[in-house]
Design an enzyme around this catalytic site. Sequence first.
Site, mmCIF file in Angstrom:
data_model
loop_
_atom_site.group_PDB
_atom_site.id
_atom_site.type_symbol
_atom_site.label_atom_id
_atom_site.label_comp_id
_atom_site.label_asym_id
_atom_site.label_seq_id
_atom_site.Cartn_x
_atom_site.Cartn_y
_atom_site.Cartn_z
ATOM 1 N N LYS A 52 0.848 -1.198 0.000
ATOM 2 C CA LYS A 52 0.000 0.000 0.000
ATOM 3 C C LYS A 52 0.885 1.250 0.000
ATOM 4 O O LYS A 52 1.872 1.300 0.742
ATOM 5 C CB LYS A 52 -0.886 -0.038 1.250
ATOM 6 C CG LYS A 52 -1.963 1.033 1.324
ATOM 7 C CD LYS A 52 -2.764 0.868 2.628
ATOM 8 C CE LYS A 52 -3.945 1.805 2.719
ATOM 9 N NZ LYS A 52 -4.683 1.648 3.995
ATOM 10 N N SER A 111 -9.724 1.893 2.983
ATOM 11 C CA SER A 111 -8.865 2.604 2.074
ATOM 12 C C SER A 111 -7.923 1.702 1.258
ATOM 13 O O SER A 111 -7.414 2.119 0.229
ATOM 14 C CB SER A 111 -8.000 3.600 2.845
ATOM 15 O OG SER A 111 -7.124 2.912 3.732
ATOM 16 N N SER A 125 -9.729 -0.468 7.139
ATOM 17 C CA SER A 125 -9.141 -0.316 5.801
ATOM 18 C C SER A 125 -8.436 -1.551 5.246
ATOM 19 O O SER A 125 -8.093 -1.585 4.070
ATOM 20 C CB SER A 125 -8.161 0.852 5.791
ATOM 21 O OG SER A 125 -8.855 2.073 5.824
#
Lengths: 511, 98
Positions: free
Chosen positions: A80, A155, A179
């Site tokens: 990420k 997210s 997330s």
Amino acid sequence: MNELLRLTAADLADRLASAEVSAREVTQAHLDQIEATDDVVQAFLCTDPERALASASAIDDRRAAGETLGRLAGVPVAVKDIFTYSGLPTTCGSRILEGWLPPYNATITQRLLDADLVILGKTNLDEFAMGSSTENSGYQVTHNPWDVDRIPGGSGGGSAAALAAFQAPLAIGTDTGGSIRQPASVTGTVGVKPTYGGTSRYGVVAMASSLDTPGPCARTVLDAALLHEVIGGWDPRDSTSINAPLPDLVGAARRADVSGLRVGVVREFSGEGYAPGVLQRFHEALSVLESLGAEIVEVSCPHFTYALSAYYLIMPSEVSSNLARFDAMRYGLRVGDDGVRSVEEVMNLTRGAGFGDEVKRRIIIGTYALSSGYYDAYYGSAQKVRTLITRDFEAAFAEVDVLVSPTTPTTAFRIGERADDPLAMYMADLCTIPSNLAGNCAISIPCGVSPQDNLPVGFQVMAPPLADDRLYLVGAALERELSARWGGGILLDQLADSAAGAHLNVARKGR
Amino acid sequence: MALTAADVGRLADLARINLTPDELAHLAPQLDVILEAVAQVSDVASQDVPPTSHALELTNVFRDDVVQLSLPVAAVLAAAPATQDDRFRVPRILGEEA
């Protein structure tokens, strides 16, 4: 299609260890899959083909020379874009950090490299990890491989979509309010929020420091456990890191035994707002656990209904403080520096231009909640609710070994559907937030597709702080029994071999 | 409670975020709805409940007082928007005319 793409990380690691395949071959196969599918999926913000292939070749050479390598040596991983990794930009999905090259590696990035994993690139996210759909990225919207008109969650939608699109067998995420788990739920993948302090935050760009928890994302429970053992554990560079050994996570995933385990169903996470198809698969999964010898009881956690409100005060308060560092002075975007404007004016212009709507909303809410005259009513009250939620968990874990709920109330919603209704968007994190507030650990495991829309449903298991092994014990037991009932394989195999998954080009021959 | 565009403008100033008139008009009603929804925390936050600011009960965490290498100056300045003489160059910080 390259059959290497369908293998689990554990299987890939075995084939690499026996030199049946090379790390270079495996890396190239995944880079090719990204190249072939990411125009549509948009999971990656950037890839790192040259360094990935070079490091894969180096791993192959060391293996050939007889060196002892890490258990996952040569297995590719997607990261990420909120973890620093020198040599690649770290943008956090924000224009304010466009092109920023960090001068150091996050502890977790370094642990991946030290364990000989191959980093393919950085995945998309909602700006600074603020969102539940990846629509808040300043760069691109990631699409759900199950239905490209739908969101992949957020997210960490990029990491989850990369797994579901067979672009990477493993990925790394961060979970502040869900997330990792909510994207896992809506993409049919596995996501783990470790115990707070069980994974290092050093080099992870901060959103809400008392809640941010890095963790593993994978397609199977065992793979998540293998990755968790690589990244987890004490880091002296993170002063909130717990100085205690990790429990035996891989051992728990292999044991996969829930007989005699007491499983508490959270009464408050049901009813209005929950899709019938989600509840149906959730209840089926409960009866699967019961058939495996677990004892299912209902548990009430009365303050969980206040968790969302407490979270949307505590998190923005921390956000408003943490994001003050983006001041246009030492790194990142600078707007309007014409030699005349003052430092304040340049800051105002830069932050106005560099931050997106959701980041602005949260900074302003946090500024309001912390302002004198409102502090006690908002931030102060939210901190008390945090205590009440922690007490609910303690009372529940005195009665049961784990708590369970749907991971998120619905399946993946359509892109754009909630974009102008922040409150509706926040509801996606209803069931995941309590574990962030209390700091305990939780996992999301695929438990089938909803009969309403053929989209994946996630099953959440929550365990006490430092009992992360229970997540893997229950997760692996459920995964194995569901697989048997589906006639083998994992839930994503159903996508890969179906018409809906044709765009991924990974169908097995003869199907 | 009604959060007006003017209130949001004042908060944005405090947070050092320049908002356009369109953004103010768009954000103010959204923020009002959010704040109204989250205000329910005060329903259960009675006097006798202690606040929790952090999930871990940590006090100060110390490390050994040992000198370690820091990042080289060039690496730190590499990402700066503007530099001068091995330092960050910033816009004027005082109120008088430049």
